[in-house]
Design a protein around this motif. Structure first.
Motif, PDB file in Angstrom:
ATOM      1  N   GLN A   1      -3.050  18.881 -73.188  1.00 11.14           N
ATOM      2  CA  GLN A   1      -1.763  18.243 -72.960  1.00 11.14           C
ATOM      3  C   GLN A   1      -1.019  17.872 -74.228  1.00 11.14           C
ATOM      4  OE1 GLN A   1      -0.135  17.737 -69.859  1.00 11.14           O
ATOM      5  NE2 GLN A   1      -1.683  19.305 -69.486  1.00 11.14           N
TER       6      GLN A   1
ATOM      7  N   GLN B   1       0.034  22.479 -77.442  1.00  3.21           N
ATOM      8  CA  GLN B   1      -0.679  23.250 -76.430  1.00  3.21           C
ATOM      9  C   GLN B   1       0.243  23.599 -75.266  1.00  3.21           C
ATOM     10  OE1 GLN B   1      -3.700  20.134 -76.137  1.00  3.21           O
ATOM     11  NE2 GLN B   1      -5.281  21.683 -76.543  1.00  3.21           N
ATOM     12  N   ARG B   2       1.061  22.664 -74.860  1.00  2.00           N
ATOM     13  CA  ARG B   2       2.004  22.920 -73.774  1.00  2.00           C
ATOM     14  C   ARG B   2       3.076  23.918 -74.198  1.00  2.00           C
ATOM     15  NH1 ARG B   2       4.070  17.614 -73.593  1.00  2.00           N
ATOM     16  NH2 ARG B   2       5.500  18.286 -71.957  1.00  2.00           N
ATOM     17  N   THR B   3       3.475  23.872 -75.466  1.00  5.33           N
ATOM     18  CA  THR B   3       4.413  24.877 -75.970  1.00  5.33           C
ATOM     19  C   THR B   3       3.782  26.263 -75.921  1.00  5.33           C
ATOM     20  OG1 THR B   3       5.486  23.269 -77.428  1.00  5.33           O
ATOM     21  CG2 THR B   3       5.781  25.600 -77.968  1.00  5.33           C
TER      22      THR B   3
ATOM     23  N   ASP C   1       1.469  27.177 -73.888  1.00  4.17           N
ATOM     24  CA  ASP C   1       1.425  27.549 -72.475  1.00  4.17           C
ATOM     25  C   ASP C   1       2.730  28.212 -72.046  1.00  4.17           C
ATOM     26  OD1 ASP C   1      -1.140  26.556 -72.172  1.00  4.17           O
ATOM     27  OD2 ASP C   1      -0.483  24.615 -71.367  1.00  4.17           O
ATOM     28  N   CYS C   2       3.831  27.645 -72.514  1.00  4.05           N
ATOM     29  CA  CYS C   2       5.146  28.220 -72.185  1.00  4.05           C
ATOM     30  C   CYS C   2       5.315  29.602 -72.815  1.00  4.05           C
ATOM     31  CB  CYS C   2       6.255  27.283 -72.665  1.00  4.05           C
ATOM     32  SG  CYS C   2       6.336  25.707 -71.782  1.00  4.05           S
TER      33      CYS C   2
ATOM     34  N   ARG D   1       7.119  28.289 -66.917  1.00  4.40           N
ATOM     35  CA  ARG D   1       6.159  27.194 -66.853  1.00  4.40           C
ATOM     36  C   ARG D   1       6.896  25.858 -66.790  1.00  4.40           C
ATOM     37  NH1 ARG D   1       0.734  27.395 -68.065  1.00  4.40           N
ATOM     38  NH2 ARG D   1       0.812  25.285 -67.255  1.00  4.40           N
TER      39      ARG D   1
ATOM     40  N   VAL E   1       4.914  22.550 -67.034  1.00  2.20           N
ATOM     41  CA  VAL E   1       4.532  22.017 -68.341  1.00  2.20           C
ATOM     42  C   VAL E   1       5.608  21.091 -68.885  1.00  2.20           C
ATOM     43  CG1 VAL E   1       4.062  22.671 -70.738  1.00  2.20           C
ATOM     44  CG2 VAL E   1       3.076  23.995 -68.864  1.00  2.20           C
TER      45      VAL E   1
ATOM     46  N   SER F   1       6.917  16.267 -68.046  1.00  2.00           N
ATOM     47  CA  SER F   1       5.902  15.375 -68.607  1.00  2.00           C
ATOM     48  C   SER F   1       6.188  13.914 -68.296  1.00  2.00           C
ATOM     49  CB  SER F   1       5.838  15.551 -70.124  1.00  2.00           C
ATOM     50  OG  SER F   1       6.962  14.954 -70.718  1.00  2.00           O
TER      51      SER F   1
END
Length: 405
Positions: free
Chosen positions: A351, A355-357, A359-360, A385, A388, A391
């Motif tokens: 999270q 990491q979320r970037t 994921d995108c 995504r 993501v 938040s």
């Protein structure tokens, strides 16, 4: 934990970074002296800068108290501090900065920048050093400074090489002229570096033109023109933002709000202003990479500022840049863990904002052959995504805005 031995084997043929001084401040080869750091003028000539530096009063590193103060917190008259107040405790900017002059046996001169930090600011120092590892893993070794956290007795300081050149203040309206030559950096490279430093790694201090150096062709330290410096504000967390704001009474940021430079902040600004308007404000700002990009685009296309910004929206992030970042995810996570760049629990849950970037970026690569554009990454307009992007920080910001209304 990150495998530092493997890092040096892969990227530097097993060689370790070598520094000219020991922990007691004595020099290993020749003489090492320090003098208060004076930021070179925007249009200063390299030779003039060096002459001025050599003319300043300097002392051996073990005698730095002459400038720093006997207790390491209160500077004596004549000290040059990068600070808004004359003590380490007053603000995150209260770091004593010095130029180190290494006169090696044989006559060669090497220059270093030394930035002394109070214990409370050690996380900044660790982020600044971690950034060099992160950029190297992302394929940008020659754009990352030689840097480390050093000790002088109980004190800690960041030490990096001094790079000849000019910072991006030269691109701002107060200094720039239409006939001035632009640094030799391609538009692809500028988009790539913006994607990595300001979007993937994040940077709270994203509109500081002094954080990028356009290196002089006469430099012996790198073949590249663009050099990233002062990366202590990457990984924009609440804790990093507290250090950035210090006791500044003008700061409007409060804990729980999105931190500038983070993914949540980009989502929040886009929702508040609209993606097109938010991108225009970013492109017109003082970010060093976007400032050069808008000037290069305007010249290459023969258009005005508005026309340049319209074209910038659609510039593609090189696909190999995205794919390398995705391939290096485990290494980036390991560096973040080793340097304590974010909470371990957040990292384990995947999270952290970077990491979320990723994921995108992964969802985009897996779902379309179209490139990511500069506007998409700058404004966090990721179609594949959206989960993501929803938040807790953005939700908290919305709640705070509703309460204020």
């Amino acid at each position: 934990q990150y495998d530092f031995a493997k890092f040096h084997d892969e990227h530097f043929g097993g060689k370790r970074l070598r520094w000219p001084v020991r922990n007691d401040g004595t020099c290993k080869d020749g003489e090492f002296v320090v003098t208060p750091f004076e930021r070179p003028d925007v249009d200063a000539d390299d030779r003039d800068v060096l002459d001025a530096q050599l003319a300043q009063h300097a002392v051996p590193l073990p005698f730095i108290d002459e400038f720093l103060g006997s207790n390491g917190t209160v500077p004596l008259p004549g000290a040059t501090l990068h600070a808004r107040a004359p003590s380490f405790e007053a603000t995150r900017h209260a770091q004593a900065m010095f130029l180190g002059l290494h006169h090696r046996r044989g006559g060669k001169l090497e220059r270093y920048v030394l930035k002394f930090v109070h214990d409370d600011l050690l996380p900044n120092a660790h982020r600044e050093v971690a950034a060099s590892y992160l950029l190297t893993e992302l394929g940008e070794n020659e754009h990352a400074p030689k840097i480390g956290v050093m000790s002088l007795g109980p004190r800690k300081y960041v030490m990096r090489r001094f790079y000849r050149g000019r910072d991006a203040r030269m691109l701002l309206d107060d200094y720039f002229t239409d006939d001035q030559p632009l640094p030799d950096v391609t538009t692809d490279a500028l988009v790539r570096h913006y994607a990595l430093r300001y979007v993937l790694l994040g940077d709270i201090d994203l509109d500081n033109p002094g954080n990028v150096i356009f290196v002089s062709p006469s430099s012996e330290l790198t073949r590249k023109v663009l050099m990233h410096i002062d990366l202590e504000d990457i990984f924009p967390t609440d804790h990093a933002m507290r250090l950035f704001c210090g006791d500044d009474p003008l700061s409007t940021w409060r804990p729980g709000l999105p931190v500038p430079g983070s993914l949540d902040w980009r989502v929040d600004r886009s929702a508040m202003l609209g993606a097109d308007r938010f991108f225009e404000l970013l492109a017109r700002g003082d970010n060093p990479l976007l400032a050069l990009l808008r000037l290069k685009v305007a010249r290459e296309r023969g258009t005005d500022l508005a026309g340049a910004i319209e074209h910038m929206r659609t510039l593609a992030v090189p696909r190999h840049t995205v794919e390398r970042a995705l391939a290096k995810r485990a290494a980036l996570e390991s560096i973040a863990r080793s340097f304590n760049l974010t909470k371990l629990d957040t990292l384990r849950r995947g999270q952290s904002f970077f990491q979320r970037t990723l994921d995108c970026w992964r969802a985009h690569v897996d779902n379309t052959d179209e490139p990511l554009t500069l506007q998409q990454i700058a404004t966090a307009q990721y179609r594949h995504r959206t989960d993501v992007l929803n938040s807790a920080a953005v939700a908290a910001a919305a709640a705070a805005a509703a309460a204020a209304a």
